[in-house]
Design an enzyme around this catalytic site. Structure first.
Site, PDB file in Angstrom:
ATOM      1  NE  ARG A   1      -4.287  -1.198  -0.011  1.00  0.00           N
ATOM      2  CZ  ARG A   1      -4.513  -2.405  -0.758  1.00  0.00           C
ATOM      3  NH1 ARG A   1      -3.427  -2.935  -1.367  1.00  0.00           N
ATOM      4  NH2 ARG A   1      -5.637  -3.217  -0.465  1.00  0.00           N
TER       5      ARG A   1
ATOM      6  CD  GLU B   1      -3.060   3.146  -5.828  1.00  0.00           C
ATOM      7  OE1 GLU B   1      -4.101   2.429  -5.948  1.00  0.00           O
ATOM      8  OE2 GLU B   1      -2.100   2.365  -5.329  1.00  0.00           O
TER       9      GLU B   1
ATOM     10  CG  HIS C   1      -3.341  -0.977  -6.788  1.00  0.00           C
ATOM     11  ND1 HIS C   1      -3.628  -0.569  -5.742  1.00  0.00           N
ATOM     12  CD2 HIS C   1      -3.234  -2.257  -6.347  1.00  0.00           C
ATOM     13  CE1 HIS C   1      -3.975  -1.211  -4.585  1.00  0.00           C
ATOM     14  NE2 HIS C   1      -3.443  -2.313  -5.117  1.00  0.00           N
TER      15      HIS C   1
END
Length: 314
Positions: free
Chosen positions: A229, A258, A277
């Site tokens: 993360r 993000e 991601h």
């Protein structure tokens, strides 16, 4: 037990079809995005979702919500919501990400260490430019986060002939690692790494754990890999280390914000390889996690909630 299940996911129909076969009495409601959520959430018993886009308003309105099956390993985006009821059971997708994440990490390692960005540009320009690359074999990988994902990564890297060190708050012998070190020795571990791999979840203990001291301890030949993360990383400190070539480069799949903003310095750093991601974003994801969902649904319907797998809170 009859229950109303909201499945919020782009592939909601896949989960619906598999749950319908097992639980014909359950009422299954589908939404492929938050714009398709029902206007009335007050009769929802179960939520199956990554829950990334859900705000606190959802939990405030879902007054009957008894169980959340998060499709991700990390559930911090849910736990941050103050309206989440204390008696709502929360289970994570832990266990489904070992195979996808270990392949993602190795992809990032090879992409940045072999300068894939330059190779792609040379292919576009029809340039044949042979260059040496360095093997993974014989190198030291430090994996920070020794859960299902970290263990799967360690297993694969040892198969490459790497020396693998695990960094964790609860040190214990784990078969996939050659050594274990406590988190309070992260700086020391970073100084030994050829690849420093971060697969930590976001929580208060891990916030900005990868800071200036960690990046300062790394060798100039070391690569940083981030697939946990983004909240665990001091991004200005990482950017400075990359710009000043104090570390060799970085393979980054996760970020503080993000989608990664268009003006982020990460985009233009020549020694950075970025993926959006994609860690667990596989075609086979539903196949990996559906057995967990079905098992937990069986326990939920039977009133055996304490026996559900991957309970984060109950």
């Amino acid at each position: 037990m009859n229950c109303k299940v909201l499945i919020l996911d782009h592939h909601a129909e896949i989960y619906r079809d598999r749950l319908r076969a097992e639980f014909p009495a359950a009422k299954l409601v589908l939404a492929q995005g938050v714009s398709e959520l029902p206007a009335d959430l007050s009769d929802i018993d179960v939520l199956i979702s990554f829950a990334i886009e859900l705000t606190d308003d959802f939990y405030r309105r879902a007054t009957r919500l008894q169980w959340i099956q998060c499709l991700a390993t990390g559930v911090d985006q849910i736990l941050r919501c103050p309206s989440l009821r204390p008696d709502t059971v929360l289970t994570s997708g832990r266990g489904a990400h070992g195979a996808p994440m270990r392949e993602t990490v190795v992809y990032l390692m090879m992409a940045v260490s072999r300068d894939v960005k330059t190779l792609v540009e040379e292919q576009k320009a029809h340039v044949w430019n042979r260059r040496f690359y360095s093997l993974l074999t014989g190198k030291t990988a430090v994996i920070v986060g020794v859960g299902v994902v970290g263990t799967a990564i360690g297993q694969l890297l040892r198969a490459f002939g790497m020396h693998v060190i695990g960094v964790t708050r609860t040190t214990r012998a784990v078969e996939s690692f050659d050594e274990m070190m406590p988190t309070d020795r992260l700086v020391e571990a970073a100084s030994r790494a050829d690849f420093l791999i971060n697969v930590l979840p976001a929580n208060a203990d891990n916030a900005l754990l990868f800071d200036r001291a960690v990046f300062a301890a790394m060798k100039p030949t070391t690569y940083y890999i981030s697939a946990g993360r983004g909240q665990t990383v001091d991004e200005p400190a990482l950017i400075a280390a990359l710009r000043e070539r104090r570390i060799a480069g970085a393979g980054l799949d996760v970020f503080q914000t993000e989608p990664l903003p268009a003006d982020s310095p990460f985009w233009n750093l020549p020694n950075v390889f970025i993926t959006p991601h994609l860690g667990g974003y596989t075609i086979e994801y539903e196949d990996l996690i559906t057995p967990l969902i079905v098992d937990n649904m069986r326990m939920f319907v039977a009133g055996r909630r304490s026996e559900m797998r991957n309970i984060v809170k109950h």
